[in-house]
Design a protein around this motif. Structure first.
Motif, PDB file in Angstrom:
ATOM      1  N   GLY A  11     -41.230  36.762  -0.427  1.00 17.70           N
ATOM      2  CA  GLY A  11     -40.286  35.946  -1.188  1.00 17.70           C
ATOM      3  C   GLY A  11     -39.852  36.633  -2.463  1.00 17.70           C
ATOM      4  O   GLY A  11     -39.727  36.006  -3.511  1.00 17.70           O
ATOM      5  N   ALA A  12     -39.575  37.925  -2.364  1.00 20.91           N
ATOM      6  CA  ALA A  12     -39.318  38.724  -3.564  1.00 20.91           C
ATOM      7  C   ALA A  12     -37.959  38.464  -4.203  1.00 20.91           C
ATOM      8  O   ALA A  12     -37.706  38.948  -5.304  1.00 20.91           O
ATOM      9  N   ARG A  13     -37.099  37.691  -3.554  1.00 23.59           N
ATOM     10  CA  ARG A  13     -35.818  37.351  -4.183  1.00 23.59           C
ATOM     11  C   ARG A  13     -35.861  35.987  -4.863  1.00 23.59           C
ATOM     12  O   ARG A  13     -34.880  35.552  -5.457  1.00 23.59           O
ATOM     13  N   GLY A  14     -36.986  35.296  -4.765  1.00 14.53           N
ATOM     14  CA  GLY A  14     -37.143  34.041  -5.502  1.00 14.53           C
ATOM     15  C   GLY A  14     -37.429  34.323  -6.964  1.00 14.53           C
ATOM     16  O   GLY A  14     -37.619  35.477  -7.372  1.00 14.53           O
ATOM     17  N   ARG A  15     -37.503  33.269  -7.770  1.00 13.68           N
ATOM     18  CA  ARG A  15     -37.670  33.463  -9.209  1.00 13.68           C
ATOM     19  C   ARG A  15     -39.004  34.124  -9.533  1.00 13.68           C
ATOM     20  O   ARG A  15     -39.055  35.124 -10.252  1.00 13.68           O
ATOM     21  N   PHE A  16     -40.100  33.575  -9.012  1.00 11.32           N
ATOM     22  CA  PHE A  16     -41.383  34.210  -9.299  1.00 11.32           C
ATOM     23  C   PHE A  16     -41.497  35.541  -8.563  1.00 11.32           C
ATOM     24  O   PHE A  16     -41.995  36.522  -9.115  1.00 11.32           O
ATOM     25  N   ALA A  25     -43.687  46.953 -10.290  1.00 12.57           N
ATOM     26  CA  ALA A  25     -42.967  48.231 -10.306  1.00 12.57           C
ATOM     27  C   ALA A  25     -43.047  48.876 -11.687  1.00 12.57           C
ATOM     28  O   ALA A  25     -43.273  50.088 -11.806  1.00 12.57           O
ATOM     29  N   GLN A  26     -42.883  48.079 -12.737  1.00 12.70           N
ATOM     30  CA  GLN A  26     -42.941  48.620 -14.098  1.00 12.70           C
ATOM     31  C   GLN A  26     -44.327  49.147 -14.435  1.00 12.70           C
ATOM     32  O   GLN A  26     -44.470  50.050 -15.270  1.00 12.70           O
ATOM     33  N   ALA A  27     -45.360  48.593 -13.761  1.00 13.42           N
ATOM     34  CA  ALA A  27     -46.730  49.053 -13.995  1.00 13.42           C
ATOM     35  C   ALA A  27     -47.083  50.268 -13.140  1.00 13.42           C
ATOM     36  O   ALA A  27     -48.220  50.743 -13.190  1.00 13.42           O
ATOM     37  N   GLY A  28     -46.126  50.763 -12.356  1.00 12.79           N
ATOM     38  CA  GLY A  28     -46.352  51.977 -11.579  1.00 12.79           C
ATOM     39  C   GLY A  28     -46.816  51.765 -10.155  1.00 12.79           C
ATOM     40  O   GLY A  28     -47.136  52.725  -9.459  1.00 12.79           O
ATOM     41  N   TRP A  29     -46.866  50.509  -9.707  1.00 13.12           N
ATOM     42  CA  TRP A  29     -47.251  50.238  -8.335  1.00 13.12           C
ATOM     43  C   TRP A  29     -46.092  50.561  -7.389  1.00 13.12           C
ATOM     44  O   TRP A  29     -44.921  50.435  -7.760  1.00 13.12           O
ATOM     45  N   ARG A  30     -46.435  50.936  -6.163  1.00 10.33           N
ATOM     46  CA  ARG A  30     -45.427  51.006  -5.116  1.00 10.33           C
ATOM     47  C   ARG A  30     -45.292  49.599  -4.553  1.00 10.33           C
ATOM     48  O   ARG A  30     -46.276  48.975  -4.168  1.00 10.33           O
ATOM     49  N   VAL A  31     -44.058  49.108  -4.501  1.00 11.23           N
ATOM     50  CA  VAL A  31     -43.823  47.703  -4.158  1.00 11.23           C
ATOM     51  C   VAL A  31     -43.019  47.608  -2.864  1.00 11.23           C
ATOM     52  O   VAL A  31     -41.934  48.181  -2.754  1.00 11.23           O
ATOM     53  N   PHE A  32     -43.563  46.876  -1.897  1.00  7.60           N
ATOM     54  CA  PHE A  32     -42.808  46.472  -0.715  1.00  7.60           C
ATOM     55  C   PHE A  32     -42.396  45.028  -0.950  1.00  7.60           C
ATOM     56  O   PHE A  32     -43.252  44.146  -1.113  1.00  7.60           O
ATOM     57  N   ALA A  33     -41.092  44.771  -0.992  1.00  2.62           N
ATOM     58  CA  ALA A  33     -40.566  43.467  -1.388  1.00  2.62           C
ATOM     59  C   ALA A  33     -39.856  42.814  -0.204  1.00  2.62           C
ATOM     60  O   ALA A  33     -38.802  43.281   0.230  1.00  2.62           O
ATOM     61  N   GLN A  34     -40.453  41.736   0.313  1.00  2.00           N
ATOM     62  CA  GLN A  34     -39.881  41.048   1.475  1.00  2.00           C
ATOM     63  C   GLN A  34     -38.766  40.106   1.063  1.00  2.00           C
ATOM     64  O   GLN A  34     -38.861  39.365   0.090  1.00  2.00           O
ATOM     65  N   LEU A  35     -37.678  40.167   1.814  1.00  2.07           N
ATOM     66  CA  LEU A  35     -36.609  39.182   1.708  1.00  2.07           C
ATOM     67  C   LEU A  35     -36.110  38.866   3.112  1.00  2.07           C
ATOM     68  O   LEU A  35     -36.384  39.594   4.057  1.00  2.07           O
ATOM     69  N   ARG A  36     -35.412  37.776   3.247  1.00  2.35           N
ATOM     70  CA  ARG A  36     -34.964  37.367   4.569  1.00  2.35           C
ATOM     71  C   ARG A  36     -33.809  38.240   5.045  1.00  2.35           C
ATOM     72  O   ARG A  36     -33.017  38.726   4.227  1.00  2.35           O
ATOM     73  N   PRO A  37     -33.707  38.479   6.362  1.00  2.79           N
ATOM     74  CA  PRO A  37     -32.599  39.284   6.894  1.00  2.79           C
ATOM     75  C   PRO A  37     -31.250  38.748   6.424  1.00  2.79           C
ATOM     76  O   PRO A  37     -31.013  37.539   6.413  1.00  2.79           O
ATOM     77  N   GLY A  38     -30.390  39.670   5.997  1.00  6.87           N
ATOM     78  CA  GLY A  38     -29.083  39.286   5.485  1.00  6.87           C
ATOM     79  C   GLY A  38     -29.016  39.212   3.981  1.00  6.87           C
ATOM     80  O   GLY A  38     -27.933  39.256   3.401  1.00  6.87           O
ATOM     81  N   ALA A  39     -30.174  39.100   3.336  1.00  7.02           N
ATOM     82  CA  ALA A  39     -30.212  39.071   1.870  1.00  7.02           C
ATOM     83  C   ALA A  39     -30.314  40.501   1.346  1.00  7.02           C
ATOM     84  O   ALA A  39     -30.576  41.447   2.094  1.00  7.02           O
ATOM     85  N   SER A  40     -30.107  40.664   0.057  1.00  2.00           N
ATOM     86  CA  SER A  40     -30.228  41.988  -0.562  1.00  2.00           C
ATOM     87  C   SER A  40     -30.920  41.855  -1.897  1.00  2.00           C
ATOM     88  O   SER A  40     -30.932  40.779  -2.506  1.00  2.00           O
ATOM     89  N   ALA A  51     -36.412  43.678   4.937  1.00  2.00           N
ATOM     90  CA  ALA A  51     -35.714  42.525   5.502  1.00  2.00           C
ATOM     91  C   ALA A  51     -36.503  42.044   6.709  1.00  2.00           C
ATOM     92  O   ALA A  51     -36.519  42.687   7.760  1.00  2.00           O
ATOM     93  N   ALA A  52     -37.184  40.910   6.560  1.00  2.00           N
ATOM     94  CA  ALA A  52     -38.016  40.378   7.644  1.00  2.00           C
ATOM     95  C   ALA A  52     -38.282  38.914   7.376  1.00  2.00           C
ATOM     96  O   ALA A  52     -38.306  38.465   6.220  1.00  2.00           O
ATOM     97  N   GLN A  53     -38.487  38.150   8.445  1.00  2.00           N
ATOM     98  CA  GLN A  53     -38.882  36.760   8.282  1.00  2.00           C
ATOM     99  C   GLN A  53     -40.317  36.687   7.757  1.00  2.00           C
ATOM    100  O   GLN A  53     -41.140  37.558   8.075  1.00  2.00           O
ATOM    101  N   PRO A  54     -40.656  35.678   6.957  1.00  2.00           N
ATOM    102  CA  PRO A  54     -42.014  35.591   6.408  1.00  2.00           C
ATOM    103  C   PRO A  54     -43.106  35.600   7.459  1.00  2.00           C
ATOM    104  O   PRO A  54     -44.196  36.115   7.229  1.00  2.00           O
ATOM    105  N   GLY A  55     -42.835  35.034   8.631  1.00  2.00           N
ATOM    106  CA  GLY A  55     -43.850  34.954   9.668  1.00  2.00           C
ATOM    107  C   GLY A  55     -43.930  36.152  10.590  1.00  2.00           C
ATOM    108  O   GLY A  55     -44.738  36.157  11.528  1.00  2.00           O
TER     109      GLY A  55
END
Length: 346
Positions: A11-16, A25-40, A51-55
């Protein structure tokens, strides 16, 4: 890049979720950020958007192979029907991928669990006596996560904060409190003298990074509190009055006009608007003094990230576009147009 500095954020495109994505990312971690297909998602150094469904556990686990932490940023829309229908499944989706990765699952949480009889100081072991539909679902969701840790395939930590503000739209701040601030008006949902708990999301997200860095010290399941701010409506009004005066939103010699939210009108709207009905259920929070005590968090990570409230509020208003004048908007638009023209002829 080692597995110890890799995180999957659901849910990386939500507010939290977006606040957590930026903080890791700012702390230097490599981040994989899930969002739903079609979003950017925005371009952020160190972030790979998935781009993947949560399940879709297999896809997410394969793409984020080696991630040691999973952050649960998935949340239903703000209605009773959506929460009843979606919350258990979204929680299970986060559990499934954390178990597949053998990762620490980190879950943001609220004070809903404590209910209308909550005491002024909320500690990690304060009795949870939810008095609302959503509070009961939150308790069940956290129990669902706790159960998933019992066989040792994953750890989990719940981090509880007050009302969220910052990192985009969809909070009491933008939908009610400062809706008319540029006209010199401030609307508050409760009495001005009752202190309640608030969390500026960029600070809370940084606390997630700090806890993730100490995950080897966590038990199988832990609950921590992010203290954030304890603020009255008058605290908000005082800072907003200063900002309104600086921005020229007040008449000469005038004061910020403070008014109370009309709950009778809210109840009337709730008959046709499910989201308003869900908000009305939480009215008690504005009349019940409460603050979160962060004893366990401080023992684990030291002092929590804490931006001075006036600075955090200004940042939140800037994100909402409220601190940009028409002249500044026009100048920015002209600059963007000029840059686009230069690219087109170069």
């Amino acid at each position: 890049m080692t597995e110890s500095s890799t995180v999957l954020i659901l849910g990386a495109r939500g507010r939290f979720g977006l606040a957590a994505t930026r903080a890791f990312a700012q702390a230097g971690w490599r981040v994989f950020a899930q969002l739903r297909p079609g979003a950017s998602g925005p371009v952020i150094p160190g972030v790979v958007w998935l781009a993947a469904q949560p399940g879709d556990t297999a896809r997410l686990a394969a793409a984020a192979h080696g991630a040691a932490v999973v952050v649960q940023g998935l949340s239903p829309v703000y209605t009773h029907q959506a929460w009843r229908r979606d919350l258990p499944g979204l929680t299970q989706a986060a559990i499934d991928v954390a178990r597949e990765l053998g990762a620490l699952l980190m879950l943001p949480a609220s004070v809903y669990n404590f209910g209308a009889t909550m005491p002024p100081l909320l500690r990690e072991d304060t009795v949870q006596a939810a008095s609302t539909f959503k509070g009961g679902l939150r308790i069940a969701s956290e129990a669902q996560v706790r159960m998933a840790t019992q066989d040792g395939r994953m750890k989990a930590v719940v981090i509880r904060g007050g009302d969220f503000f910052g990192s985009g739209t969809g909070s009491w701040l933008d939908e009610v409190m400062v809706k008319a601030i540029q006209g010199g008006k401030f609307t508050y949902p409760g009495p001005l003298n009752v202190p309640t708990a608030w969390a500026w999301l960029p600070d809370m997200a940084r606390s997630f990074v700090a806890v993730a860095g100490q995950r080897h010290r966590l038990p199988a399941f832990e609950t921590l509190h992010f203290a954030g701010y304890s603020l009255t409506g008058q605290d908000w009004a005082d800072v907003l009055a200063d900002i309104a005066w600086e921005r020229g939103w007040l008449p000469a010699g005038g004061k910020l006009r403070t008014r109370s939210l009309s709950w009778p009108m809210m109840r009337a709207l709730s008959l046709v608007m499910p989201k308003i009905a869900a908000l009305c259920e939480m009215r008690y929070q504005w009349h019940t003094p409460h603050a979160l005590v962060n004893t366990r968090m401080a023992a684990l990570t030291g002092a929590e990230p804490h931006t001075p409230f006036p600075e955090a509020l200004r940042a939140a208003l800037a994100e909402l576009g409220l601190l940009t004048s028409r002249k500044e908007v026009a100048a920015k638009g002209a600059t963007v147009t000029a840059q686009a023209f230069e690219r087109s002829v170069s």
